[in-house]
Design a protein around this motif. Structure first.
Motif, PDB file in Angstrom:
ATOM      1  N   ALA A  99      20.394  43.952   6.943  1.00 34.05           N
ATOM      2  CA  ALA A  99      19.306  44.908   6.787  1.00 34.05           C
ATOM      3  C   ALA A  99      19.774  46.325   7.113  1.00 34.05           C
ATOM      4  CB  ALA A  99      18.132  44.511   7.681  1.00 34.05           C
ATOM      5  N   LYS A 100      20.559  46.464   8.167  1.00 37.38           N
ATOM      6  CA  LYS A 100      21.051  47.791   8.556  1.00 37.38           C
ATOM      7  C   LYS A 100      21.980  48.360   7.479  1.00 37.38           C
ATOM      8  CE  LYS A 100      22.833  47.870  12.639  1.00 37.38           C
ATOM      9  NZ  LYS A 100      23.780  47.866  13.766  1.00 37.38           N
ATOM     10  N   ASP A 101      22.886  47.516   6.958  1.00 35.30           N
ATOM     11  CA  ASP A 101      23.800  47.971   5.904  1.00 35.30           C
ATOM     12  C   ASP A 101      23.043  48.319   4.626  1.00 35.30           C
ATOM     13  OD1 ASP A 101      25.908  47.617   7.621  1.00 35.30           O
ATOM     14  OD2 ASP A 101      26.481  45.650   6.808  1.00 35.30           O
ATOM     15  N   SER A 102      22.043  47.530   4.287  1.00 39.66           N
ATOM     16  CA  SER A 102      21.257  47.800   3.081  1.00 39.66           C
ATOM     17  C   SER A 102      20.495  49.106   3.213  1.00 39.66           C
ATOM     18  CB  SER A 102      20.272  46.660   2.819  1.00 39.66           C
ATOM     19  OG  SER A 102      20.967  45.466   2.633  1.00 39.66           O
ATOM     20  N   TYR A 103      19.901  49.342   4.366  1.00 39.14           N
ATOM     21  CA  TYR A 103      19.162  50.586   4.603  1.00 39.14           C
ATOM     22  C   TYR A 103      20.093  51.790   4.487  1.00 39.14           C
ATOM     23  CZ  TYR A 103      16.227  54.041   6.923  1.00 39.14           C
ATOM     24  OH  TYR A 103      15.510  55.168   7.220  1.00 39.14           O
ATOM     25  N   ARG A 104      21.284  51.668   5.058  1.00 43.93           N
ATOM     26  CA  ARG A 104      22.267  52.757   4.992  1.00 43.93           C
ATOM     27  C   ARG A 104      22.672  53.023   3.543  1.00 43.93           C
ATOM     28  NH1 ARG A 104      26.780  50.768   7.819  1.00 43.93           N
ATOM     29  NH2 ARG A 104      25.546  50.972   9.695  1.00 43.93           N
ATOM     30  N   LYS A 153      21.517  37.652  13.950  1.00 47.25           N
ATOM     31  CA  LYS A 153      22.496  38.739  13.909  1.00 47.25           C
ATOM     32  C   LYS A 153      22.943  39.082  12.482  1.00 47.25           C
ATOM     33  CE  LYS A 153      26.692  40.331  16.158  1.00 47.25           C
ATOM     34  NZ  LYS A 153      27.786  39.999  17.053  1.00 47.25           N
ATOM     35  N   LYS A 177      20.122  40.976  10.686  1.00 48.59           N
ATOM     36  CA  LYS A 177      19.977  42.349  11.170  1.00 48.59           C
ATOM     37  C   LYS A 177      21.078  43.248  10.618  1.00 48.59           C
ATOM     38  CE  LYS A 177      17.515  41.888  15.549  1.00 48.59           C
ATOM     39  NZ  LYS A 177      17.612  42.063  17.004  1.00 48.59           N
ATOM     40  N   GLU A 178      22.324  42.751  10.613  1.00 46.13           N
ATOM     41  CA  GLU A 178      23.436  43.546  10.091  1.00 46.13           C
ATOM     42  C   GLU A 178      23.256  43.820   8.601  1.00 46.13           C
ATOM     43  OE1 GLU A 178      27.132  41.674  10.970  1.00 46.13           O
ATOM     44  OE2 GLU A 178      26.870  41.872  13.143  1.00 46.13           O
ATOM     45  N   ARG A 206      19.838  54.812   1.635  1.00 45.27           N
ATOM     46  CA  ARG A 206      19.726  56.214   2.050  1.00 45.27           C
ATOM     47  C   ARG A 206      20.810  57.067   1.409  1.00 45.27           C
ATOM     48  NH1 ARG A 206      19.572  56.590   8.372  1.00 45.27           N
ATOM     49  NH2 ARG A 206      21.714  56.203   7.796  1.00 45.27           N
TER      50      ARG A 206
END
Length: 108
Positions: free
Chosen positions: A55-60, A49, A52-53, A63
């Motif tokens: 990775a999601k924050d880094s991708y955001r 978990k 995943k969080e 962008r």
């Protein structure tokens, strides 16, 4: 890892406590050591978990980031350079002040 006093940890501890309660039916096929061990899925959730969080924050973040234009870049470079120069002078003057003080202390 979750914070020890967070509601998630409290809920997990409560859930485990209920599962290991002595009033549980004696016909359970699990051994006593197995009752206290966390499930494989709980361990996987705890390990996966946060990754995943992140990775999601880094991708955001990537962008949303934009490349600075020439004016913004020159402003950042100028201020960074001035910071280096100021810190260099501060270090030089501190060293300049402490050399005589150090000589006085060692000579005595």
């Amino acid at each position: 890892l979750p914070i020890p006093w967070s509601p998630l940890v409290t809920r997990q501890r409560t859930r485990r406590r209920r599962r290991c309660h002595p009033s549980a039916p004696a016909s359970s096929t699990r051994s006593a050591s197995r009752l206290n061990a966390p499930d494989t899925m709980e361990v996987a959730d705890i390990a996966v978990k946060p990754v995943k969080e992140f990775a999601k924050d880094s991708y955001r973040l990537v962008r949303k980031c934009t490349k600075p234009d020439r004016k913004e870049f020159s402003k950042i470079a100028t201020r960074t350079g001035l910071g280096f120069i100021v810190m260099g002078f501060v270090g030089f003057f501190v060293k300049l002040i402490f050399i005589p003080i150090n000589n006085i202390i060692l000579a005595a």
